[in-house]
Design a protein around this motif. Structure first.
Motif, PDB file in Angstrom:
ATOM      1  N   ALA A 135      37.278  44.144  37.948  1.00 59.90           N
ATOM      2  CA  ALA A 135      36.640  43.743  39.200  1.00 59.90           C
ATOM      3  C   ALA A 135      37.105  42.374  39.684  1.00 59.90           C
ATOM      4  CB  ALA A 135      35.124  43.740  39.031  1.00 59.90           C
ATOM      5  N   LYS A 136      38.068  41.781  38.997  1.00 57.80           N
ATOM      6  CA  LYS A 136      38.601  40.482  39.391  1.00 57.80           C
ATOM      7  C   LYS A 136      39.870  40.658  40.224  1.00 57.80           C
ATOM      8  CE  LYS A 136      35.394  38.626  36.828  1.00 57.80           C
ATOM      9  NZ  LYS A 136      34.179  38.060  37.440  1.00 57.80           N
ATOM     10  N   HIS A 137      40.234  39.612  40.949  1.00 60.76           N
ATOM     11  CA  HIS A 137      41.437  39.622  41.789  1.00 60.76           C
ATOM     12  C   HIS A 137      42.660  39.969  40.930  1.00 60.76           C
ATOM     13  CE1 HIS A 137      44.219  37.077  44.624  1.00 60.76           C
ATOM     14  NE2 HIS A 137      44.541  38.362  44.601  1.00 60.76           N
ATOM     15  N   PRO A 148      33.948  44.082  44.754  1.00 58.39           N
ATOM     16  CA  PRO A 148      35.083  43.792  45.628  1.00 58.39           C
ATOM     17  C   PRO A 148      35.949  45.012  45.886  1.00 58.39           C
ATOM     18  CG  PRO A 148      35.536  42.995  43.409  1.00 58.39           C
ATOM     19  CD  PRO A 148      34.101  43.478  43.417  1.00 58.39           C
ATOM     20  N   VAL A 149      36.615  45.003  47.018  1.00 61.60           N
ATOM     21  CA  VAL A 149      37.574  46.055  47.368  1.00 61.60           C
ATOM     22  C   VAL A 149      38.899  45.370  47.618  1.00 61.60           C
ATOM     23  CG1 VAL A 149      38.139  47.938  48.932  1.00 61.60           C
ATOM     24  CG2 VAL A 149      35.736  47.459  48.385  1.00 61.60           C
ATOM     25  N   ARG A 195      44.255  31.687  49.251  1.00 65.93           N
ATOM     26  CA  ARG A 195      44.120  32.010  50.677  1.00 65.93           C
ATOM     27  C   ARG A 195      44.764  33.350  51.064  1.00 65.93           C
ATOM     28  NH1 ARG A 195      44.622  26.407  50.703  1.00 65.93           N
ATOM     29  NH2 ARG A 195      46.897  26.502  50.881  1.00 65.93           N
ATOM     30  N   THR A 196      45.036  34.194  50.080  1.00 66.41           N
ATOM     31  CA  THR A 196      45.501  35.547  50.390  1.00 66.41           C
ATOM     32  C   THR A 196      44.294  36.422  50.721  1.00 66.41           C
ATOM     33  OG1 THR A 196      45.356  36.225  48.086  1.00 66.41           O
ATOM     34  CG2 THR A 196      47.475  35.312  48.820  1.00 66.41           C
ATOM     35  N   PRO A 197      44.496  37.567  51.379  1.00 65.49           N
ATOM     36  CA  PRO A 197      43.358  38.440  51.685  1.00 65.49           C
ATOM     37  C   PRO A 197      42.560  38.845  50.445  1.00 65.49           C
ATOM     38  CG  PRO A 197      45.249  39.084  53.001  1.00 65.49           C
ATOM     39  CD  PRO A 197      45.739  38.031  52.039  1.00 65.49           C
ATOM     40  N   ASN A 198      43.230  39.133  49.338  1.00 66.89           N
ATOM     41  CA  ASN A 198      42.501  39.526  48.129  1.00 66.89           C
ATOM     42  C   ASN A 198      41.704  38.363  47.549  1.00 66.89           C
ATOM     43  OD1 ASN A 198      43.068  42.225  48.049  1.00 66.89           O
ATOM     44  ND2 ASN A 198      44.679  42.082  46.510  1.00 66.89           N
TER      45      ASN A 198
END
Length: 273
Positions: free
Chosen positions: A215-217, A269-270, A252-255
């Protein structure tokens, strides 16, 4: 891939990987060496992979080298050298990057760009103990029988144990266990630094932790693993630069913004793959 290693994809990019030679306690024969190497290569190429959980089917994690397949004097990878060509008959060659095949089945888990969590029960002897050591995080049952077995057969550990154990356990303790091939249990393995957690249900707990990590980036997790892998050899200056480089890749990326928003909104998160 042969049937020595099973890969089942679970939700959220979790790979449930199991050594599957139950009649021999997942002992290492040529087919098992090949199956583990093929599994690692398959996982390396797998898109959407976030976490790997490695365990053994049946009564054990891995009993080490199958002596019925490898007989004769001298050699490497745990017990005895085979009389015919085998994964341990050409130790000088670097067939898998910086490693030979015998080393790759343990070292290759470190080369995956995602965390690997191992769950051990029953026994983890010789080569099997070194494969266990290749995981980032290790759950072990308190009664799991462990041993750095090679000295019993007049050999040295040669399946990547030395670089994998570096930093995990005191040097003098590691020397004693290697020189004597003394058997120890899971509780002691954790106390010495070989295992992360002692668990009555190592696979269940490993899968639970995998779900947390999944569930992490994903890119941040991969960057963190690259930094950990570099810690053994990089200078302070190199590590400081690597920290900045890895942060610049994800910040600062979308993810990364999705990681922030999901935490603030208390939801799952998605992430975009």
């Amino acid at each position: 891939m042969n049937d020595r290693v099973l890969i089942t994809m679970l939700e959220d990019g979790i790979a449930d990987v199991r050594l599957n030679r139950t009649d021999k306690m997942n002992a290492l024969d040529p087919a098992m060496f090949a199956g583990i190497a093929e599994a690692i290569d398959k996982l390396k190429a797998m898109k959407g992979l976030r976490v790997v959980v490695l365990s053994g089917e049946g009564r054990a994690f891995c009993a080490g080298l199958d002596l019925s397949n490898f007989t004769g004097g001298g050699g490497g990878s745990g017990e005895k050298k085979p009389e015919k060509a085998s994964p341990t008959s050409n130790l000088d060659g670097r067939s898998h990057g910086i490693a030979n095949l015998a080393q790759y089945v343990a070292w290759g888990w470190r080369e995956l760009n995602v965390p690997v969590i191992a769950a051990a029960h029953g026994v983890a002897f010789g080569g099997g103990f070194q494969i266990l050591s290749g995981a980032d995080i290790r759950f072990i049952h308190p009664e799991t029988r462990c041993a750095i077995m090679e000295m019993k057969w007049g050999l040295v550990p040669d399946m990547a144990g030395y670089p994998l154990w570096r930093g995990n356990v005191r040097d003098d303790v590691l020397r004693e266990l290697t020189y004597t091939n003394r058997e120890f249990r899971g509780t002691e393995a954790q106390a010495l630094g070989f295992a992360t957690h002692v668990s009555e249900n190592p696979l269940e707990d490993a899968l639970a932790l995998a779900r947390v990590m999944a569930a992490k980036h994903p890119a941040a997790m991969q960057g963190a693993k690259r930094l950990f892998n570099a810690m053994q050899d990089a200078t302070d200056a190199e590590l400081l630069q690597m920290e900045s480089d890895e942060q610049n890749k994800v910040m600062r990326t979308p993810n990364q913004m999705e990681a922030v928003m999901s935490e603030m909104q208390k939801r799952k998160p998605v992430f975009a793959e």
